[in-house]
Design a protein around this motif. Structure first.
Motif, PDB file in Angstrom:
ATOM      1  N   GLY A 288      -1.709  34.366  25.208  1.00 60.26           N
ATOM      2  CA  GLY A 288      -2.824  35.236  24.336  1.00 60.26           C
ATOM      3  C   GLY A 288      -3.823  34.354  23.661  1.00 60.26           C
TER       4      GLY A 288
ATOM      5  N   LEU B 211      -3.227  44.942  14.166  1.00 61.52           N
ATOM      6  CA  LEU B 211      -2.400  43.832  14.586  1.00 61.52           C
ATOM      7  C   LEU B 211      -2.145  42.922  13.293  1.00 61.52           C
ATOM      8  CD1 LEU B 211      -3.674  43.013  18.127  1.00 61.52           C
ATOM      9  CD2 LEU B 211      -1.648  44.204  17.342  1.00 61.52           C
TER      10      LEU B 211
ATOM     11  N   GLN C 271      -4.885  43.455  25.579  1.00 60.37           N
ATOM     12  CA  GLN C 271      -5.140  42.009  25.907  1.00 60.37           C
ATOM     13  C   GLN C 271      -5.945  41.795  27.102  1.00 60.37           C
ATOM     14  OE1 GLN C 271      -1.557  39.756  25.896  1.00 60.37           O
ATOM     15  NE2 GLN C 271      -2.556  37.736  26.273  1.00 60.37           N
TER      16      GLN C 271
ATOM     17  N   MET D 120       8.490  36.438  23.372  1.00 58.97           N
ATOM     18  CA  MET D 120       7.661  37.075  22.427  1.00 58.97           C
ATOM     19  C   MET D 120       7.880  38.528  22.243  1.00 58.97           C
ATOM     20  SD  MET D 120       4.027  35.621  24.109  1.00 58.97           S
ATOM     21  CE  MET D 120       4.001  36.505  25.744  1.00 58.97           C
TER      22      MET D 120
ATOM     23  N   ARG E  28       5.731  48.898  22.000  1.00 58.46           N
ATOM     24  CA  ARG E  28       6.537  47.856  21.684  1.00 58.46           C
ATOM     25  C   ARG E  28       7.074  46.991  22.982  1.00 58.46           C
ATOM     26  NH1 ARG E  28      10.146  50.377  17.045  1.00 58.46           N
ATOM     27  NH2 ARG E  28      10.224  51.828  18.736  1.00 58.46           N
TER      28      ARG E  28
ATOM     29  N   ARG F 134       2.267  39.646  16.429  1.00 62.76           N
ATOM     30  CA  ARG F 134       2.956  39.069  17.479  1.00 62.76           C
ATOM     31  C   ARG F 134       4.101  38.164  16.877  1.00 62.76           C
ATOM     32  NH1 ARG F 134      -0.916  36.343  21.180  1.00 62.76           N
ATOM     33  NH2 ARG F 134      -2.004  36.106  19.121  1.00 62.76           N
TER      34      ARG F 134
ATOM     35  N   LYS G  33       2.202  46.177  19.287  1.00 59.96           N
ATOM     36  CA  LYS G  33       0.974  47.193  19.716  1.00 59.96           C
ATOM     37  C   LYS G  33       1.018  48.549  18.980  1.00 59.96           C
ATOM     38  CE  LYS G  33      -2.223  47.587  23.616  1.00 59.96           C
ATOM     39  NZ  LYS G  33      -2.219  47.210  24.973  1.00 59.96           N
TER      40      LYS G  33
ATOM     41  N   TYR H 140       5.878  41.962  21.060  1.00 58.54           N
ATOM     42  CA  TYR H 140       4.436  42.540  20.675  1.00 58.54           C
ATOM     43  C   TYR H 140       4.957  44.068  20.237  1.00 58.54           C
ATOM     44  CZ  TYR H 140       1.470  39.311  23.445  1.00 58.54           C
ATOM     45  OH  TYR H 140       0.984  38.187  24.117  1.00 58.54           O
TER      46      TYR H 140
ATOM     47  N   TRP I  97       8.891  41.566  31.548  1.00 61.37           N
ATOM     48  CA  TRP I  97       8.528  42.140  30.424  1.00 61.37           C
ATOM     49  C   TRP I  97       9.254  43.424  30.271  1.00 61.37           C
ATOM     50  CZ3 TRP I  97       5.975  46.681  29.125  1.00 61.37           C
ATOM     51  CH2 TRP I  97       4.931  46.432  28.068  1.00 61.37           C
TER      52      TRP I  97
ATOM     53  N   ASP J 281      -1.689  35.364  14.813  1.00 59.08           N
ATOM     54  CA  ASP J 281      -2.735  36.043  14.782  1.00 59.08           C
ATOM     55  C   ASP J 281      -3.359  36.090  13.419  1.00 59.08           C
ATOM     56  OD1 ASP J 281      -2.391  38.103  17.138  1.00 59.08           O
ATOM     57  OD2 ASP J 281      -0.386  38.314  16.054  1.00 59.08           O
TER      58      ASP J 281
END
Length: 229
Positions: A222, A22, A80, A69, A181, A27, A73, A71, A100, A13
């Motif tokens: 992403g 962010l 996204q 990954m 998360r 991430r 958030k 995240y 996920w 990022d």
């Protein structure tokens, strides 16, 4: 937090503005490759956990771990835009599969996933520019004709498995105090013949590494390396 970010060195990022949530909570991509850190060792352990792999194998046959990954958030973070995971992984002849995992309770307010049922039957779609005020990624795909988005609602610990052609994305986290998360793993069938180079080496269930021939295109989930016309 700063030390974890420095240890993992896996955030993608760099272009995030300094005042973006962010920036503070980037991430983590491929933490499973950094088993010299606690977070990396846990990521690899969970990626190969039988509770997940048993479902993955039932869906795609013997699997290879391709990506991990995490995240964060945080409140106020952008979402996204709609996308398809195999745009990035380029697994062939089949596609990738996502697991996920919700770390927090997730719903529309804190930016839970939106998915398009039936889109797993579609080919990869050409991306178009995304609204960067809503999405941290710069491209999106359209909802296929005759289909519609469904908002998911998940409890911490729930796992959503979905095909690499499924159109999915998320809206911004509009809450003041709730993170969203998520820990995400991607897998490909063991008999895959190629994958984007970013995902090599892949991990077998017995922890051995393997390498597949490099596919054209693809890259970190992403990030669209190149917009298609």
């Amino acid at each position: 937090m700063e030390q974890v970010e420095a240890d993992l060195s896996l955030a993608h990022d760099d272009g995030v503005p300094d005042d973006d949530p962010l920036k503070k909570y980037p991430r983590f991509v491929h933490p499973h490759r950094r088993t010299d850190t606690e977070a990396g060792a846990i990521a690899l352990e969970l990626m190969l956990d039988s509770r997940i792999l048993d479902v993955v194998q039932a869906l795609i046959g013997p699997p290879l771990g391709a990506q991990s990954m995490f995240y964060f958030k945080p409140p106020g973070a952008r979402g996204q835009a709609l996308h398809q995971d195999n745009t990035f992984l380029r697994a062939d002849p089949e596609t990738c599969l996502a697991a996920w995992i919700a770390i927090d309770d997730v719903d529309s307010a804190n930016g839970g996933l939106q998915v398009v049922p039936g889109s797993h039957r579609t080919d990869l779609l050409c991306p178009e520019p995304a609204d960067l005020s809503e999405s941290f990624s710069n491209a999106q795909v359209a909802v296929p004709e005759g289909m519609s988005k469904v908002q998911t609602k998940m409890t911490a610990g729930d796992v959503l498995f979905f095909h690499g052609s499924v159109v999915h994305g998320s809206r911004p986290n509009t809450t003041a105090d709730r993170f969203r998360r998520a820990l995400i793993f991607h897998y490909v069938p063991e008999d895959s013949v190629e994958i984007a180079s970013f995902y090599n080496p892949l991990i077998r269930p017995d922890h051995r590494e393997t390498v597949l021939p490099e596919a054209l295109g693809g890259g970190p989930c992403g990030d669209y390396a190149e917009m298609e016309p």
